[in-house]
Scaffold this motif. Structure first.
Motif, PDB file in Angstrom:
ATOM      1  N   ALA A  93       0.840  -1.203   0.000  1.00 35.05           N
ATOM      2  CA  ALA A  93       0.000   0.000   0.000  1.00 35.05           C
ATOM      3  C   ALA A  93       0.871   1.248   0.000  1.00 35.05           C
ATOM      4  N   SER A  94       0.469   2.238  -0.788  1.00 34.90           N
ATOM      5  CA  SER A  94       1.182   3.513  -0.796  1.00 34.90           C
ATOM      6  C   SER A  94       0.886   4.261   0.501  1.00 34.90           C
ATOM      7  N   ALA A  95       1.733   5.212   0.820  1.00 35.29           N
ATOM      8  CA  ALA A  95       1.621   5.913   2.102  1.00 35.29           C
ATOM      9  C   ALA A  95       0.362   6.765   2.206  1.00 35.29           C
ATOM     10  N   LYS A  96       0.067   7.572   1.175  1.00 42.01           N
ATOM     11  CA  LYS A  96      -1.045   8.514   1.288  1.00 42.01           C
ATOM     12  C   LYS A  96      -2.065   8.426   0.164  1.00 42.01           C
ATOM     13  N   ALA A  97      -1.683   7.953  -0.999  1.00 47.32           N
ATOM     14  CA  ALA A  97      -2.566   7.972  -2.161  1.00 47.32           C
ATOM     15  C   ALA A  97      -3.712   6.969  -2.009  1.00 47.32           C
ATOM     16  N   LEU A  98      -4.916   7.396  -2.366  1.00 43.44           N
ATOM     17  CA  LEU A  98      -6.108   6.557  -2.305  1.00 43.44           C
ATOM     18  C   LEU A  98      -6.737   6.464  -3.688  1.00 43.44           C
ATOM     19  N   ASP A  99      -7.411   5.342  -3.954  1.00 43.91           N
ATOM     20  CA  ASP A  99      -8.144   5.230  -5.205  1.00 43.91           C
ATOM     21  C   ASP A  99      -9.519   5.867  -5.048  1.00 43.91           C
ATOM     22  N   ARG A 100     -10.342   5.785  -6.070  1.00 41.13           N
ATOM     23  CA  ARG A 100     -11.640   6.471  -6.026  1.00 41.13           C
ATOM     24  C   ARG A 100     -12.618   5.846  -5.030  1.00 41.13           C
ATOM     25  N   ARG A 101     -12.324   4.645  -4.553  1.00 36.39           N
ATOM     26  CA  ARG A 101     -13.174   4.000  -3.549  1.00 36.39           C
ATOM     27  C   ARG A 101     -12.662   4.230  -2.125  1.00 36.39           C
ATOM     28  N   GLY A 102     -11.558   4.979  -1.994  1.00 37.91           N
ATOM     29  CA  GLY A 102     -11.001   5.264  -0.684  1.00 37.91           C
ATOM     30  C   GLY A 102     -10.022   4.228  -0.180  1.00 37.91           C
ATOM     31  N   GLN A 103      -9.684   3.245  -1.020  1.00 39.83           N
ATOM     32  CA  GLN A 103      -8.713   2.221  -0.657  1.00 39.83           C
ATOM     33  C   GLN A 103      -7.317   2.703  -1.023  1.00 39.83           C
ATOM     34  N   PRO A 104      -6.282   2.314  -0.273  1.00 38.57           N
ATOM     35  CA  PRO A 104      -4.920   2.731  -0.623  1.00 38.57           C
ATOM     36  C   PRO A 104      -4.498   2.165  -1.978  1.00 38.57           C
ATOM     37  N   LEU A 105      -3.772   2.975  -2.746  1.00 41.61           N
ATOM     38  CA  LEU A 105      -3.223   2.496  -4.008  1.00 41.61           C
ATOM     39  C   LEU A 105      -2.122   1.491  -3.709  1.00 41.61           C
ATOM     40  N   LEU A 106      -2.026   0.458  -4.547  1.00 44.96           N
ATOM     41  CA  LEU A 106      -1.018  -0.564  -4.349  1.00 44.96           C
ATOM     42  C   LEU A 106       0.123  -0.362  -5.330  1.00 44.96           C
ATOM     43  N   ILE A 107       1.334  -0.480  -4.825  1.00 40.66           N
ATOM     44  CA  ILE A 107       2.543  -0.336  -5.620  1.00 40.66           C
ATOM     45  C   ILE A 107       3.138  -1.720  -5.827  1.00 40.66           C
ATOM     46  N   LYS A 108       3.422  -2.081  -7.089  1.00 43.74           N
ATOM     47  CA  LYS A 108       3.988  -3.385  -7.396  1.00 43.74           C
ATOM     48  C   LYS A 108       5.510  -3.315  -7.319  1.00 43.74           C
ATOM     49  N   MET A 109       6.092  -4.260  -6.567  1.00 41.11           N
ATOM     50  CA  MET A 109       7.541  -4.365  -6.436  1.00 41.11           C
ATOM     51  C   MET A 109       7.945  -5.744  -6.952  1.00 41.11           C
ATOM     52  N   LYS A 110       8.962  -5.792  -7.804  1.00 41.95           N
ATOM     53  CA  LYS A 110       9.367  -7.053  -8.419  1.00 41.95           C
ATOM     54  C   LYS A 110      10.647  -7.590  -7.806  1.00 41.95           C
ATOM     55  N   GLY A 111      10.766  -8.922  -7.827  1.00 38.62           N
ATOM     56  CA  GLY A 111      11.943  -9.586  -7.305  1.00 38.62           C
ATOM     57  C   GLY A 111      11.631 -11.041  -6.997  1.00 38.62           C
ATOM     58  N   THR A 112      12.492 -11.670  -6.231  1.00 40.50           N
ATOM     59  CA  THR A 112      12.292 -13.067  -5.820  1.00 40.50           C
ATOM     60  C   THR A 112      11.394 -13.082  -4.594  1.00 40.50           C
ATOM     61  N   VAL A 113      10.254 -13.770  -4.712  1.00 42.68           N
ATOM     62  CA  VAL A 113       9.248 -13.801  -3.642  1.00 42.68           C
ATOM     63  C   VAL A 113       9.236 -15.175  -2.992  1.00 42.68           C
ATOM     64  N   GLU A 114       9.244 -15.197  -1.663  1.00 41.10           N
ATOM     65  CA  GLU A 114       9.127 -16.423  -0.887  1.00 41.10           C
ATOM     66  C   GLU A 114       8.023 -16.221   0.150  1.00 41.10           C
ATOM     67  N   ALA A 115       7.113 -17.188   0.238  1.00 38.15           N
ATOM     68  CA  ALA A 115       6.052 -17.148   1.249  1.00 38.15           C
ATOM     69  C   ALA A 115       6.295 -18.309   2.219  1.00 38.15           C
ATOM     70  N   PHE A 116       6.068 -18.061   3.517  1.00 38.99           N
ATOM     71  CA  PHE A 116       6.320 -19.086   4.528  1.00 38.99           C
ATOM     72  C   PHE A 116       5.428 -18.850   5.737  1.00 38.99           C
ATOM     73  N   TYR A 117       5.251 -19.908   6.527  1.00 40.47           N
ATOM     74  CA  TYR A 117       4.541 -19.792   7.802  1.00 40.47           C
ATOM     75  C   TYR A 117       5.555 -19.419   8.876  1.00 40.47           C
ATOM     76  N   LYS A 118       5.150 -18.515   9.761  1.00 41.17           N
ATOM     77  CA  LYS A 118       6.029 -18.111  10.862  1.00 41.17           C
ATOM     78  C   LYS A 118       5.929 -19.080  12.008  1.00 41.17           C
TER      79      LYS A 118
END
Length: 82
Positions: free
Chosen positions: A57-82
């Motif tokens: 989520a971006s820090a301050k920018a909102l879309d027209r529905r009031g939801q935060p704008l999402l910024i896409k970041m690329k790279g190697t992604v790993e998902a895991f359980y903590k």
């Protein structure tokens, strides 16, 4: 320590937004973590492992529905359980 046999498998594409078709409620009953390029991130709203991106989520920018704008970041992604 968590018993990994009872945990559901993490999907390739997951979203934290309940309105998204990629939202899986059973996954969010457990603590999950995301690493992008080897660094653990706590602000990820959505990820895709096969395509190599996360959305935060971006820090301050909102879309027209009031939801935060999402910024896409690329790279190697790993998902895991903590």
């Amino acid at each position: 320590m968590n018993d990994t046999k009872s945990l559901p498998e993490l999907p390739d594409h997951l979203s934290g937004n309940p309105r998204s078709p990629f939202h899986v409620a059973e996954i969010f009953e457990h603590d999950i973590g995301i690493r992008l390029n080897g660094k653990e991130r706590n602000d990820v709203e959505e990820y895709c492992i096969s395509e190599g991106w996360v959305k935060v989520a971006s820090a301050k920018a909102l879309d027209r529905r009031g939801q935060p704008l999402l910024i896409k970041m690329k790279g190697t992604v790993e998902a895991f359980y903590k």
